[in-house]
Design an enzyme around this catalytic site. Structure first.
Site, PDB file in Angstrom:
ATOM      1  N   GLY A 104     -12.245  64.715 118.528  1.00  0.00           N
ATOM      2  CA  GLY A 104     -12.966  65.677 119.362  1.00  0.00           C
ATOM      3  C   GLY A 104     -14.453  65.687 119.100  1.00  0.00           C
ATOM      4  N   ALA A 105     -14.975  64.597 118.551  1.00  0.00           N
ATOM      5  CA  ALA A 105     -16.393  64.521 118.206  1.00  0.00           C
ATOM      6  C   ALA A 105     -17.177  63.685 119.214  1.00  0.00           C
ATOM      7  CB  ALA A 105     -16.555  63.934 116.809  1.00  0.00           C
ATOM      8  N   SER A 151      -9.487  59.506 121.263  1.00  0.00           N
ATOM      9  CA  SER A 151      -8.442  59.387 122.289  1.00  0.00           C
ATOM     10  C   SER A 151      -8.264  57.924 122.708  1.00  0.00           C
ATOM     11  CB  SER A 151      -8.760  60.274 123.495  1.00  0.00           C
ATOM     12  OG  SER A 151     -10.029  59.993 124.032  1.00  0.00           O
ATOM     13  N   GLU A 206     -24.200  58.143 130.326  1.00  0.00           N
ATOM     14  CA  GLU A 206     -23.222  59.227 130.134  1.00  0.00           C
ATOM     15  C   GLU A 206     -22.831  59.834 131.478  1.00  0.00           C
ATOM     16  OE1 GLU A 206     -21.345  59.281 127.253  1.00  0.00           O
ATOM     17  OE2 GLU A 206     -23.317  59.389 126.302  1.00  0.00           O
ATOM     18  N   SER A 261       2.087  61.350 113.616  1.00  0.00           N
ATOM     19  CA  SER A 261       0.696  61.171 113.215  1.00  0.00           C
ATOM     20  C   SER A 261       0.432  61.949 111.942  1.00  0.00           C
ATOM     21  CB  SER A 261      -0.239  61.675 114.329  1.00  0.00           C
ATOM     22  OG  SER A 261      -1.546  61.849 113.813  1.00  0.00           O
ATOM     23  N   ASP A 263     -14.411  54.550 127.603  1.00  0.00           N
ATOM     24  CA  ASP A 263     -13.965  54.616 126.218  1.00  0.00           C
ATOM     25  C   ASP A 263     -12.926  53.541 125.931  1.00  0.00           C
ATOM     26  OD1 ASP A 263     -15.548  56.822 126.278  1.00  0.00           O
ATOM     27  OD2 ASP A 263     -13.929  58.282 126.059  1.00  0.00           O
TER      28      ASP A 263
END
Ligand code: ADP
Ligand code: MG
Length: 392
Positions: A132-133, A138, A35, A69, A182
């Site tokens: 947003g978790a 994204s 991370e 969306s 990501d």
């Protein structure tokens, strides 16, 4: 029953009155370990999850691009010619379009910069990736959009190039200073595998996770505490890493080893040193996890996950009480390992547990959240899944 794929098609039909040329999708991801190492040129070990974002896309002949969306009421439409005047977003400013629309429009913009051109498009998006978790909705919206436009505009870019396009959109159109992990996970994922990625060379190797064979499951515990990467702590952590690397006289913290830490401690203030120590030890933990998975299997990586969480909590200071509670409760109820995953300041934690313990750990974490007065967590299992693809 509707699915995100059928929702995307329905939204497209509602928007345009016609059927889409195709549907493309890209997954969210869980980071097994590694991370805040990606933007330090280091190592990460994410895998794609079964939750995906779908883009139903059709062409139009007026040179305009429209994005819609299911998450929001209003579609956003601009001329393709206009994209180069809308982006990049100046550092510290809001995007010139609604923030969510900057993700897909930024992908079109970045593709143009990479030399791609094509007709106008309508893009309708639906997703079951929690937003947003820390599960990278994204990268999923970027990956689905980039895959669709790459095909429809015949751009011929490979998966790594499309990952870079997504990152460019996120960094320069949205203004979130995130790394490449990501997007690479979302583009390159494969069933049963994690992606061991060297973020300096972008060299990616699949590593078998073997969770199911070992009788284990990976539980995601979404705390529902929302984070935002374009503001606050994420950027500060990045700056601390850059400061630490500059003091050590190296291009990035990738070039600092665990053996260098004693020397580093004498050269910098305590906060900067602890940020550096997290990144340097986390890089080593990724290497150790890959080796352990290959030699001994998933049952043996628990201590590395636990050490990673402690480093994020104490040295990098990106955990929150909800994440700590999820991790501690899972461990107290028999988890082999657990850690927060994603950028921190909210989002989700993961736990590696016996398959037979899924319900018990879920109940225990839910009860612990209730006892502490936290909002109810969203808890589910994941298995490593396929990356971006054309669905129809
Ligand atoms: P995470 O990637 O961890 O989910 P981020 O803050 O990086 O969190 O990205 C979340 C943002 O991405 C949302 O606030 C929204 O702007 C955008 N986004 C993600 N998925 C969608 C979607 N399906 N529709 C519209 N916007 C989305
Ligand atoms: Mg994200």
């Amino acid at each position: 029953m509707t699915t995100p794929a059928s929702d995307a098609v329905a939204l497209f039909e509602q928007l345009t009155g016609s059927t889409p040329a195709g549907v493309w999708s890209a997954p969210g991801r869980v980071n097994l370990i590694g991370e805040h190492t990606d933007y330090n040129d280091g190592f990460v070990l994410p895998f794609a999850i079964p939750h995906r974002t779908y883009a139903a896309v059709g062409t139009r002949d007026d040179g305009r691009i429209r994005v819609a969306s299911t998450f929001t009421h209003d579609a956003v439409e601009v001329s393709l010619n206009e994209l180069q005047t809308l982006f990049p977003t100046p550092t510290g400013s809001e995007p010139a379009v609604e923030e969510w629309a900057a993700y897909p429009l930024g992908v079109a913009w970045a593709l143009q910069l990479a030399g791609a051109t094509g007709t106008g498009v309508d893009i309708a998006i639906a997703s079951d990736v929690p937003v947003g978790a820390g599960l990278s909705s994204s990268a999923a919206i970027e990956g689905a959009t980039a895959s669709a436009l790459n095909d429809l505009w015949n751009a011929g870019l490979d998966r790594t190039a499309l990952a870079r396009i997504g990152r460019r959109s996120e960094n320069e159109a949205v203004g979130a200073p995130t790394g490449i992990m990501d997007q690479m996970a979302s583009m390159l994922g494969e069933a049963d595998s994690a992606i061991f990625l060297d973020c300096r060379s972008l060299d990616a190797n699949l590593v078998s996770v073997g969770v199911a064979e070992a009788g284990l499951a990976i539980l995601v515990m979404d705390t529902r505490v929302k984070h935002a990467h374009s503001t606050g702590g994420y950027g500060e952590r990045r700056a601390a890493c850059e400061r630490g690397a500059a003091i050590m006289g190296v291009p990035s913290l990738r070039d600092v080893s665990v053996d260098d830490l004693a020397r580093a401690e004498g050269l910098m203030d305590d906060v900067t040193f602890r940020r550096v120590r997290h990144v340097v030890t986390e890089n080593q933990r990724v290497l150790d996890t890959v080796q352990t998975l290959r030699e001994n299997g998933a049952r043996s990586i628990g201590d590395l996950l636990v050490a990673s969480h402690a480093s994020m909590r104490d040295d990098f200071e990106i955990s929150v009480p909800e994440l700590d509670t999820a991790v501690e409760t899972a461990l107290a109820n028999g988890a082999i390992g657990a850690r927060m995953t994603g950028g921190g300041f909210g989002g989700a934690a993961i736990a590696l547990i016996e398959q037979s313990a899924v319900q018990d750990v879920t109940d225990a974490v839910t009860a612990a959240f209730a006892e502490k007065g936290f909002a109810a967590p969203n808890i589910f299992t994941v298995t490593p899944a396929d990356g971006a693809r054309r669905d129809s």
